[in-house]
Design a protein around this motif. Structure first.
Motif, PDB file in Angstrom:
ATOM      1  N   PRO A 238       0.854  -1.195   0.000  1.00 57.36           N
ATOM      2  CA  PRO A 238       0.000   0.000   0.000  1.00 57.36           C
ATOM      3  C   PRO A 238       0.891   1.247   0.000  1.00 57.36           C
ATOM      4  N   TYR A 239       1.354   1.642  -1.177  1.00 58.08           N
ATOM      5  CA  TYR A 239       2.368   2.690  -1.306  1.00 58.08           C
ATOM      6  C   TYR A 239       1.929   4.013  -0.677  1.00 58.08           C
ATOM      7  N   THR A 240       0.653   4.343  -0.781  1.00 61.64           N
ATOM      8  CA  THR A 240       0.193   5.606  -0.200  1.00 61.64           C
ATOM      9  C   THR A 240       0.282   5.585   1.327  1.00 61.64           C
ATOM     10  N   GLN A 241       0.131   4.416   1.924  1.00 59.72           N
ATOM     11  CA  GLN A 241       0.218   4.313   3.384  1.00 59.72           C
ATOM     12  C   GLN A 241       1.665   4.383   3.874  1.00 59.72           C
ATOM     13  N   SER A 242       2.598   4.194   2.976  1.00 60.44           N
ATOM     14  CA  SER A 242       4.023   4.254   3.342  1.00 60.44           C
ATOM     15  C   SER A 242       4.541   5.683   3.400  1.00 60.44           C
ATOM     16  N   MET A 243       3.733   6.633   3.013  1.00 58.81           N
ATOM     17  CA  MET A 243       4.175   8.024   2.913  1.00 58.81           C
ATOM     18  C   MET A 243       4.003   8.741   4.250  1.00 58.81           C
ATOM     19  N   THR A 244       4.828   8.364   5.197  1.00 56.25           N
ATOM     20  CA  THR A 244       4.737   8.937   6.541  1.00 56.25           C
ATOM     21  C   THR A 244       5.710  10.085   6.753  1.00 56.25           C
ATOM     22  N   GLY A 245       6.711  10.190   5.901  1.00 53.74           N
ATOM     23  CA  GLY A 245       7.752  11.198   6.086  1.00 53.74           C
ATOM     24  C   GLY A 245       8.890  10.706   6.963  1.00 53.74           C
ATOM     25  N   ASP A 246       8.726   9.546   7.571  1.00 53.26           N
ATOM     26  CA  ASP A 246       9.773   8.986   8.433  1.00 53.26           C
ATOM     27  C   ASP A 246      10.741   8.182   7.571  1.00 53.26           C
ATOM     28  N   ILE A 247      11.962   8.678   7.445  1.00 52.03           N
ATOM     29  CA  ILE A 247      12.960   7.965   6.639  1.00 52.03           C
ATOM     30  C   ILE A 247      14.052   7.350   7.510  1.00 52.03           C
ATOM     31  N   SER A 248      13.852   7.373   8.824  1.00 52.03           N
ATOM     32  CA  SER A 248      14.879   6.798   9.692  1.00 52.03           C
ATOM     33  C   SER A 248      15.081   5.328   9.337  1.00 52.03           C
ATOM     34  N   GLY A 249      16.332   4.956   9.229  1.00 55.18           N
ATOM     35  CA  GLY A 249      16.678   3.583   8.886  1.00 55.18           C
ATOM     36  C   GLY A 249      16.869   3.339   7.399  1.00 55.18           C
ATOM     37  N   LEU A 250      16.383   4.245   6.534  1.00 57.51           N
ATOM     38  CA  LEU A 250      16.617   4.064   5.099  1.00 57.51           C
ATOM     39  C   LEU A 250      18.077   4.353   4.781  1.00 57.51           C
ATOM     40  N   LYS A 251      18.622   3.598   3.843  1.00 50.27           N
ATOM     41  CA  LYS A 251      20.016   3.765   3.454  1.00 50.27           C
ATOM     42  C   LYS A 251      20.085   4.380   2.060  1.00 50.27           C
ATOM     43  N   PHE A 252      20.952   5.392   1.909  1.00 48.56           N
ATOM     44  CA  PHE A 252      21.145   6.083   0.648  1.00 48.56           C
ATOM     45  C   PHE A 252      22.599   5.948   0.228  1.00 48.56           C
ATOM     46  N   GLY A 253      22.830   5.354  -0.938  1.00 50.20           N
ATOM     47  CA  GLY A 253      24.182   5.219  -1.463  1.00 50.20           C
ATOM     48  C   GLY A 253      24.465   6.324  -2.472  1.00 50.20           C
ATOM     49  N   ILE A 254      25.519   7.063  -2.259  1.00 56.13           N
ATOM     50  CA  ILE A 254      25.927   8.117  -3.176  1.00 56.13           C
ATOM     51  C   ILE A 254      27.119   7.588  -3.971  1.00 56.13           C
ATOM     52  N   VAL A 255      26.931   7.413  -5.267  1.00 50.80           N
ATOM     53  CA  VAL A 255      27.967   6.820  -6.112  1.00 50.80           C
ATOM     54  C   VAL A 255      29.046   7.867  -6.406  1.00 50.80           C
ATOM     55  N   LYS A 256      30.223   7.636  -5.829  1.00 50.30           N
ATOM     56  CA  LYS A 256      31.351   8.567  -5.941  1.00 50.30           C
ATOM     57  C   LYS A 256      31.665   8.909  -7.400  1.00 50.30           C
ATOM     58  N   GLU A 257      31.636   7.911  -8.266  1.00 53.59           N
ATOM     59  CA  GLU A 257      32.005   8.114  -9.666  1.00 53.59           C
ATOM     60  C   GLU A 257      30.939   8.874 -10.459  1.00 53.59           C
ATOM     61  N   GLY A 258      29.825   9.211  -9.851  1.00 53.11           N
ATOM     62  CA  GLY A 258      28.782   9.961 -10.536  1.00 53.11           C
ATOM     63  C   GLY A 258      28.985  11.463 -10.529  1.00 53.11           C
ATOM     64  N   PHE A 259      30.083  11.926  -9.935  1.00 48.42           N
ATOM     65  CA  PHE A 259      30.325  13.356  -9.790  1.00 48.42           C
ATOM     66  C   PHE A 259      31.658  13.754 -10.420  1.00 48.42           C
ATOM     67  N   GLY A 260      31.762  15.025 -10.782  1.00 44.33           N
ATOM     68  CA  GLY A 260      33.036  15.584 -11.203  1.00 44.33           C
ATOM     69  C   GLY A 260      33.510  15.191 -12.584  1.00 44.33           C
ATOM     70  N   TRP A 261      32.614  14.794 -13.462  1.00 43.65           N
ATOM     71  CA  TRP A 261      33.004  14.434 -14.825  1.00 43.65           C
ATOM     72  C   TRP A 261      33.250  15.716 -15.610  1.00 43.65           C
ATOM     73  N   GLU A 262      34.405  15.830 -16.189  1.00 44.26           N
ATOM     74  CA  GLU A 262      34.785  17.061 -16.889  1.00 44.26           C
ATOM     75  C   GLU A 262      33.786  17.454 -17.973  1.00 44.26           C
ATOM     76  N   GLU A 263      33.333  16.485 -18.772  1.00 44.40           N
ATOM     77  CA  GLU A 263      32.451  16.808 -19.889  1.00 44.40           C
ATOM     78  C   GLU A 263      30.975  16.538 -19.601  1.00 44.40           C
ATOM     79  N   ALA A 264      30.649  15.900 -18.490  1.00 44.42           N
ATOM     80  CA  ALA A 264      29.257  15.517 -18.272  1.00 44.42           C
ATOM     81  C   ALA A 264      28.678  16.017 -16.961  1.00 44.42           C
TER      82      ALA A 264
END
Length: 169
Positions: free
Chosen positions: A112-138
């Protein structure tokens, strides 16, 4: 499209971003509350972001592809677009699920995706891909900075932020 390029709803001198651009433009113009997009390489996400809407490319097989002309069976996705995350979740609840006519689907678990929208993100993990930043041409420095700032805001809200490396990215 047969009628020519879809203009961006905010500035007709710019395009609306791809093959599902008509859906995004209709939503942003207020012609409909929700729309579907087809995504193989960004055609839900790109038009949504170009036009200022929300779009979601669902997990492979979550939404059946029955009745939609396929491009490539392993890449085809259909997903919701709207001006609110709540409507994206609502439309996903309606379209997600098992369809015995879709041979791509394995076991499908919906929520029930609408019921999951509580605003509480504690415990969620976010991976930031290092290689996705700083590309000279992109990369653009202001965009890289905005993405990192947004990721850090998730950390302040209780999410776990971790930089990861995917060298082949």
């Amino acid at each position: 499209p047969a009628t020519g390029p879809i203009p961006n709803p905010h500035n007709p001198d710019f395009n609306a971003g791809g093959s599902s651009s008509g859906s995004a433009a209709l939503v942003v113009n207020g012609d409909c509350d929700m729309a579907l997009g087809g995504d193989q390489g960004g055609s839900i996400r790109i038009p949504s972001s170009y036009c200022g809407a929300y779009g979601l490319k669902p997990t492979y097989g979550l939404v059946p592809y029955t009745g939609i002309f396929p491009i490539e069976q392993t890449l085809d996705h259909v997903g919701p677009m709207s001006m609110s995350v709540e409507n994206v979740a609502l439309l996903l609840e309606v379209i997600a699920g098992k369809d015995s006519l879709d041979p791509r689907q394995g076991e499908v678990k919906t929520k029930p995706y609408t019921q999951s929208m509580t605003g509480d993100i504690s415990g969620l993990k976010f991976g930031i891909v290092k290689e996705g930043f700083g590309w000279e041409e992109a990369s653009e420095e202001d965009v890289d900075s905005a993405v990192r700032k947004a990721a850090n805001s998730f950390g302040k809200m209780g999410g776990q932020i971790k930089e990861i490396s995917i060298p082949m990215h």
